[in-house]
Design a protein around this motif. Structure first.
Motif, PDB file in Angstrom:
ATOM      1  N   GLU A  57       3.245  -3.173  36.127  1.00  0.00           N
ATOM      2  CA  GLU A  57       3.403  -4.493  35.519  1.00  0.00           C
ATOM      3  C   GLU A  57       3.668  -4.394  34.020  1.00  0.00           C
ATOM      4  O   GLU A  57       4.231  -5.307  33.417  1.00  0.00           O
ATOM      5  CB  GLU A  57       2.154  -5.361  35.743  1.00  0.00           C
ATOM      6  CG  GLU A  57       1.779  -5.563  37.192  1.00  0.00           C
ATOM      7  CD  GLU A  57       1.013  -4.379  37.805  1.00  0.00           C
ATOM      8  OE1 GLU A  57       0.363  -3.605  37.067  1.00  0.00           O
ATOM      9  OE2 GLU A  57       1.094  -4.214  39.037  1.00  0.00           O
ATOM     10  N   GLU A  87       5.893  -6.779  31.442  1.00  0.00           N
ATOM     11  CA  GLU A  87       5.272  -7.392  30.270  1.00  0.00           C
ATOM     12  C   GLU A  87       6.030  -7.039  28.987  1.00  0.00           C
ATOM     13  O   GLU A  87       6.291  -7.909  28.157  1.00  0.00           O
ATOM     14  CB  GLU A  87       3.811  -6.951  30.166  1.00  0.00           C
ATOM     15  CG  GLU A  87       2.938  -7.486  31.283  1.00  0.00           C
ATOM     16  CD  GLU A  87       1.587  -6.808  31.372  1.00  0.00           C
ATOM     17  OE1 GLU A  87       1.243  -6.004  30.469  1.00  0.00           O
ATOM     18  OE2 GLU A  87       0.861  -7.068  32.354  1.00  0.00           O
ATOM     19  N   ARG A 111       8.441  -9.695  26.801  1.00  0.00           N
ATOM     20  CA  ARG A 111       8.028  -9.998  25.421  1.00  0.00           C
ATOM     21  C   ARG A 111       9.070  -9.597  24.385  1.00  0.00           C
ATOM     22  O   ARG A 111       9.328 -10.309  23.429  1.00  0.00           O
ATOM     23  CB  ARG A 111       6.701  -9.295  25.135  1.00  0.00           C
ATOM     24  CG  ARG A 111       6.206  -9.406  23.722  1.00  0.00           C
ATOM     25  CD  ARG A 111       5.254 -10.577  23.537  1.00  0.00           C
ATOM     26  NE  ARG A 111       4.818 -10.683  22.170  1.00  0.00           N
ATOM     27  CZ  ARG A 111       3.693 -10.161  21.708  1.00  0.00           C
ATOM     28  NH1 ARG A 111       2.877  -9.520  22.506  1.00  0.00           N
ATOM     29  NH2 ARG A 111       3.376 -10.303  20.445  1.00  0.00           N
TER      30      ARG A 111
END
Length: 174
Positions: A30, A34, A38
């Motif tokens: 994950e 992420e 971002r």
């Protein structure tokens, strides 16, 4: 040692353009999503240290992802991992053949050719460079970029020689 979004942010604020992850992504896939969400996929380079399967380890492709400089098996199939990482947002893949690394016998062309169809992002070949011909062979096998270390550090070949050979073989050079 990049293990978190905060680590990536700190590196980018310090001037980095790209950040490479390996072990942390294997431990927690994950993290790829992420970071890409971002900062954008252009920031994230997945470093994949891989080798041909050995001993009791079996993977569908015959290649397995490793950690700790190739010393620790993960049992993860290389092609499945790269496909998953690209779907999650890896913007580039640095493929390091642990079998070829340090040998100066050439890049693992078979591994590159196996990875290329499942890797829709730029693919960087690493491990095994020993001559300018090796760089050309890796590009012909589908690498978008090639990485060499000791051959340059010890002055065995120059970057200019590699660029000239790639250019002569018809590859665009900058």
């Amino acid at each position: 040692g990049v293990r978190s979004v905060a680590d990536v942010e700190r590196l980018l604020k310090s001037g980095a353009d790209k950040v490479s992850i390996n072990t942390a992504a294997i431990a927690r896939p994950e993290l790829i999503t992420e970071i890409a969400s971002r900062f954008g996929v252009q920031v994230l380079v997945l470093s994949a240290d891989a080798r041909r399967v050995q001993g009791g380890v079996r993977t569908p492709s015959g290649y397995e992802v490793t950690t700790h400089g190739g010393k620790q098996s993960t049992g993860i199939d290389l092609l499945e991992w790269i496909g998953q990482a690209c779907e999650r947002g890896a913007g580039e893949v640095l493929l390091n053949s642990m079998d070829a690394d340090g040998t100066k016998a050439g890049f693992d062309i078979e591994m590159l050719q196996a990875v290329r169809p499942v890797c829709p992002v730029p693919l960087i070949a690493s491990g095994g460079a020993g001559s300018v011909e090796h760089f050309v062979a890796a590009a012909q096998a589908g690498a978008d970029a090639v990485l060499g270390a000791s051959v340059f550090h010890f002055g065995e070949i120059t970057v200019a020689e590699v660029k000239a050979a790639l250019s002569a073989a018809g590859f665009p050079i900058r």
